[in-house]
Design a protein around this motif. Sequence first.
Motif, short mmCIF file in Angstrom:
data_model
loop_
_atom_site.label_atom_id
_atom_site.label_comp_id
_atom_site.label_asym_id
_atom_site.label_seq_id
_atom_site.Cartn_x
_atom_site.Cartn_y
_atom_site.Cartn_z
N LEU A 140 2.46 -2.95 32.33
CA LEU A 140 3.76 -2.28 32.22
C LEU A 140 4.09 -1.91 30.78
O LEU A 140 4.87 -0.98 30.53
CB LEU A 140 4.87 -3.18 32.78
N ALA A 141 3.50 -2.64 29.83
CA ALA A 141 3.72 -2.30 28.42
C ALA A 141 3.03 -0.99 28.07
O ALA A 141 3.42 -0.30 27.13
CB ALA A 141 3.22 -3.43 27.53
N GLN A 142 1.99 -0.65 28.85
CA GLN A 142 1.22 0.56 28.55
C GLN A 142 1.61 1.74 29.43
O GLN A 142 1.55 2.89 29.01
CB GLN A 142 -0.28 0.27 28.74
N SER A 143 1.96 1.47 30.67
CA SER A 143 2.30 2.58 31.57
C SER A 143 3.69 2.35 32.15
O SER A 143 4.24 1.25 32.09
CB SER A 143 1.25 2.69 32.68
N ASP A 144 4.26 3.40 32.70
CA ASP A 144 5.64 3.31 33.19
C ASP A 144 5.76 2.43 34.43
O ASP A 144 6.76 1.76 34.62
CB ASP A 144 6.16 4.71 33.55
N GLU A 145 4.73 2.51 35.26
CA GLU A 145 4.82 1.81 36.54
C GLU A 145 3.57 0.99 36.79
O GLU A 145 2.49 1.29 36.28
CB GLU A 145 4.96 2.82 37.68
N VAL A 146 3.74 -0.02 37.61
CA VAL A 146 2.59 -0.78 38.08
C VAL A 146 2.73 -0.92 39.59
O VAL A 146 3.85 -1.04 40.11
CB VAL A 146 2.50 -2.14 37.34
N VAL A 147 1.60 -0.82 40.29
CA VAL A 147 1.63 -0.92 41.74
C VAL A 147 0.89 -2.18 42.16
O VAL A 147 -0.30 -2.32 41.90
CB VAL A 147 0.98 0.32 42.41
N LEU A 148 1.62 -3.09 42.78
CA LEU A 148 1.00 -4.31 43.29
C LEU A 148 0.53 -4.05 44.71
O LEU A 148 1.31 -3.64 45.57
CB LEU A 148 2.02 -5.45 43.30
#
Lengths: 115, 115
Positions: free
Chosen positions: B50-58
């Motif tokens: 999340l520090a690198q991209s806007d979203e994370v998908v679990l």
Amino acid sequence: MSKPNISKSTGESAKPQEVVKKPVRASPPNHIFIGKKPIMSYALSSLIQLAQSDEVVLKARGMVISRAVDVAQIITKKLGNNAYEVKSIKIDTEKVGTGENVRNVSTIEITIGRK
Amino acid sequence: MSKPNISKSTGESAKPQEVVKKPVRASPPNHIFIGKKPIMSYALSSLIQLAQSDEVVLKARGMVISRAVDVAQIITKKLGNNAYEVKSIKIDTEKVGTGENVRNVSTIEITIGRK
């Protein structure tokens, strides 16, 4: 406090209101709590409920969250003649236990309604 | 394999193209597949992502769906300084196995992003 009830016999009519208030169910009938029964039994009671109300809310917490998802998938994809769909999904945390045993448990609420 | 690298030093420039094509990842790096590792390890790698991209998908399927919900709750409520929230939740069914062993498995995709 010496027998005020008898003298206020007309005031008795107020009591039924209290009685009506008492059995406030913790959840409306269209909320289905997923537990350890066979998945199909939850799917069937969901469908019965959907025949009476517009929506049904599947609730589960902890390990059985995956079973709630299974039930939702069975209703929307296998049973139900393709008439229902997942309207919304909420996840949250609940505190369970008392004293030192308090711990956080994840919960899920899947709302299913007519397409 | 007798030192071809030295003689084909100019031809080497074509090779990297093949190498680039090969590792087509099945999923983008901000998709995190939940398995049987400790929940906190997924939570931490989600935060790093999340520090690198806007979203994370679990993503999770079957029994570990409840763990995906746990991870989402940990990111949004405990870690992450209250900066992230659950953007969307999707549930679906996947076929797993081959031949006679094909069976349907429920899946979940929880998208988490900045508030």
